[in-house]
Design an enzyme around this catalytic site. Sequence first.
Site, PDB file in Angstrom:
ATOM      1  N   LYS A  31       0.825  -1.208   0.000  1.00  0.00           N
ATOM      2  CA  LYS A  31       0.000   0.000   0.000  1.00  0.00           C
ATOM      3  C   LYS A  31       0.857   1.256   0.000  1.00  0.00           C
ATOM      4  O   LYS A  31       0.585   2.194  -0.734  1.00  0.00           O
ATOM      5  CB  LYS A  31      -0.901   0.054   1.247  1.00  0.00           C
ATOM      6  CG  LYS A  31      -1.936  -1.024   1.339  1.00  0.00           C
ATOM      7  CD  LYS A  31      -2.873  -0.768   2.533  1.00  0.00           C
ATOM      8  CE  LYS A  31      -2.162  -0.699   3.869  1.00  0.00           C
ATOM      9  NZ  LYS A  31      -1.642  -1.995   4.341  1.00  0.00           N
ATOM     10  N   ARG A 106      -9.280   1.461   9.228  1.00  0.00           N
ATOM     11  CA  ARG A 106      -8.885   0.105   9.577  1.00  0.00           C
ATOM     12  C   ARG A 106      -9.961  -0.613  10.374  1.00  0.00           C
ATOM     13  O   ARG A 106      -9.791  -1.786  10.686  1.00  0.00           O
ATOM     14  CB  ARG A 106      -7.625   0.171  10.451  1.00  0.00           C
ATOM     15  CG  ARG A 106      -6.343  -0.307   9.782  1.00  0.00           C
ATOM     16  CD  ARG A 106      -5.228  -0.053  10.783  1.00  0.00           C
ATOM     17  NE  ARG A 106      -4.039  -0.805  10.535  1.00  0.00           N
ATOM     18  CZ  ARG A 106      -3.013  -0.347   9.823  1.00  0.00           C
ATOM     19  NH1 ARG A 106      -3.074   0.805   9.222  1.00  0.00           N
ATOM     20  NH2 ARG A 106      -1.934  -1.089   9.702  1.00  0.00           N
ATOM     21  N   ARG A 145      11.333  -7.072   4.833  1.00  0.00           N
ATOM     22  CA  ARG A 145      11.402  -5.648   5.135  1.00  0.00           C
ATOM     23  C   ARG A 145      11.976  -5.426   6.530  1.00  0.00           C
ATOM     24  O   ARG A 145      12.724  -4.477   6.769  1.00  0.00           O
ATOM     25  CB  ARG A 145       9.984  -5.067   5.043  1.00  0.00           C
ATOM     26  CG  ARG A 145       9.881  -3.605   5.291  1.00  0.00           C
ATOM     27  CD  ARG A 145       8.476  -3.124   5.007  1.00  0.00           C
ATOM     28  NE  ARG A 145       7.556  -3.388   6.102  1.00  0.00           N
ATOM     29  CZ  ARG A 145       6.246  -3.171   6.023  1.00  0.00           C
ATOM     30  NH1 ARG A 145       5.711  -2.727   4.927  1.00  0.00           N
ATOM     31  NH2 ARG A 145       5.485  -3.412   7.064  1.00  0.00           N
ATOM     32  N   ARG A 151      11.678  -1.751  11.712  1.00  0.00           N
ATOM     33  CA  ARG A 151      10.484  -1.285  12.401  1.00  0.00           C
ATOM     34  C   ARG A 151      10.252  -2.169  13.601  1.00  0.00           C
ATOM     35  O   ARG A 151      10.346  -3.384  13.520  1.00  0.00           O
ATOM     36  CB  ARG A 151       9.279  -1.358  11.457  1.00  0.00           C
ATOM     37  CG  ARG A 151       8.981  -0.026  10.812  1.00  0.00           C
ATOM     38  CD  ARG A 151       7.880  -0.142   9.814  1.00  0.00           C
ATOM     39  NE  ARG A 151       6.612  -0.627  10.392  1.00  0.00           N
ATOM     40  CZ  ARG A 151       5.491  -0.676   9.705  1.00  0.00           C
ATOM     41  NH1 ARG A 151       5.483  -0.294   8.440  1.00  0.00           N
ATOM     42  NH2 ARG A 151       4.391  -1.105  10.263  1.00  0.00           N
ATOM     43  N   ARG A 162      -0.399  -8.516  13.858  1.00  0.00           N
ATOM     44  CA  ARG A 162      -0.929  -7.492  12.946  1.00  0.00           C
ATOM     45  C   ARG A 162      -1.802  -8.123  11.874  1.00  0.00           C
ATOM     46  O   ARG A 162      -2.823  -7.564  11.492  1.00  0.00           O
ATOM     47  CB  ARG A 162       0.218  -6.695  12.318  1.00  0.00           C
ATOM     48  CG  ARG A 162       0.798  -5.650  13.279  1.00  0.00           C
ATOM     49  CD  ARG A 162       2.182  -5.183  12.879  1.00  0.00           C
ATOM     50  NE  ARG A 162       2.232  -4.662  11.536  1.00  0.00           N
ATOM     51  CZ  ARG A 162       3.340  -4.669  10.782  1.00  0.00           C
ATOM     52  NH1 ARG A 162       4.461  -5.179  11.251  1.00  0.00           N
ATOM     53  NH2 ARG A 162       3.314  -4.175   9.577  1.00  0.00           N
TER      54      ARG A 162
HETATM   55  P1  ADP Z   1       1.111  -1.914   8.195  1.00  0.00           P
HETATM   56  O1  ADP Z   1       0.070  -1.599   7.158  1.00  0.00           O
HETATM   57  O2  ADP Z   1       2.393  -2.392   7.581  1.00  0.00           O
HETATM   58  O3  ADP Z   1       0.638  -2.797   9.311  1.00  0.00           O
HETATM   59  P2  ADP Z   1       1.112   0.881   9.132  1.00  0.00           P
HETATM   60  O4  ADP Z   1       2.341   1.650   8.942  1.00  0.00           O
HETATM   61  O5  ADP Z   1      -0.065   1.220   8.287  1.00  0.00           O
HETATM   62  O6  ADP Z   1       1.554  -0.628   8.952  1.00  0.00           O
HETATM   63  O7  ADP Z   1       0.621   0.938  10.670  1.00  0.00           O
HETATM   64  C1  ADP Z   1       1.492   0.639  11.731  1.00  0.00           C
HETATM   65  C2  ADP Z   1       0.750   0.663  13.062  1.00  0.00           C
HETATM   66  O8  ADP Z   1       0.174   1.955  13.287  1.00  0.00           O
HETATM   67  C3  ADP Z   1      -0.429  -0.295  13.177  1.00  0.00           C
HETATM   68  O9  ADP Z   1      -0.026  -1.605  13.522  1.00  0.00           O
HETATM   69  C4  ADP Z   1      -1.263   0.382  14.271  1.00  0.00           C
HETATM   70  O10 ADP Z   1      -0.698   0.159  15.535  1.00  0.00           O
HETATM   71  C5  ADP Z   1      -1.095   1.849  13.948  1.00  0.00           C
HETATM   72  N1  ADP Z   1      -2.139   2.359  13.034  1.00  0.00           N
HETATM   73  C6  ADP Z   1      -1.939   2.835  11.768  1.00  0.00           C
HETATM   74  N2  ADP Z   1      -3.081   3.207  11.198  1.00  0.00           N
HETATM   75  C7  ADP Z   1      -4.058   2.958  12.107  1.00  0.00           C
HETATM   76  C8  ADP Z   1      -5.481   3.098  12.123  1.00  0.00           C
HETATM   77  N3  ADP Z   1      -6.142   3.564  11.045  1.00  0.00           N
HETATM   78  N4  ADP Z   1      -6.150   2.731  13.225  1.00  0.00           N
HETATM   79  C9  ADP Z   1      -5.537   2.250  14.299  1.00  0.00           C
HETATM   80  N5  ADP Z   1      -4.203   2.077  14.360  1.00  0.00           N
HETATM   81  C10 ADP Z   1      -3.456   2.426  13.287  1.00  0.00           C
END
Ligand code: ADP
Length: 204
Positions: A31, A106, A145, A151, A162
């Site tokens: 994404k 999400r 990654r 990370r 996750r």
């Molecule tokens: P990925 O898609 O690789 O899991 P992101 O960078 O989108 O990673 O998100 C990393 C973390 O940030 C998530 O695991 C969560 O803890 C938090 N997060 C990101 N976006 C949201 C959201 N829309 N709602 C709740 N938590 C979020």
Amino acid sequence: MNGSESLRDMGRDTRAGVSRLVLLGPPGAGKGTQAARLADRLGVPHIATGSILREAVDLGTPLGRDVRPLLDAGDLVPDDLIVKTVLERIRQPDAAEGFILDGFPRTLGQAEALDSALSDLGRPLQRVIQLRVPEDEVAGRIAGRGEVAHRSDDREDIVADRLRVYDTETAPLAEYYRSRGVLVPVDGVGPIDEVARRIWDALA
Ligand code: ADP
């Protein structure tokens, strides 16, 4: 088209006026990569909630202090907190012409809050691109990654959490958006350029 419009659109590609988009898909689906390219091409901001939150953690802001343990555990941050953060960002002038949301919404609660805020603004979502990648492939991509990006949430056990959170909280959004007629499934397996081309075609 008047003079100011043509000037503003210079250097920007358009796709039938589609400029308010969400990229939906599991962690590791690509994404972030695709959202950045698309945002560039359309000339609209790429709004990645994960990046916004990680930056807040790095800067040690009050938001960052609140969310750090949740990010480290691979848990979602509370809807009200992330909704407020995203809506503030969408109200910035650079997002007036559109935006690509990556990592948000999400949960169903987030999707409903977004819909209601955008409909108040008279600027509803136009497309939700669902990047489809099989689960065994995304786990492998994140593992790769983690070796380079460091990370804190790319540890194997946290990745599994996750993916579970994705399945229970986020995957149901596909049906939500399908029933609203905005969902466009796109095959996310293949070279980055090829996936980017599929997404571009999906906007037509
Ligand atoms: P990925 O898609 O690789 O899991 P992101 O960078 O989108 O990673 O998100 C990393 C973390 O940030 C998530 O695991 C969560 O803890 C938090 N997060 C990101 N976006 C949201 C959201 N829309 N709602 C709740 N938590 C979020």
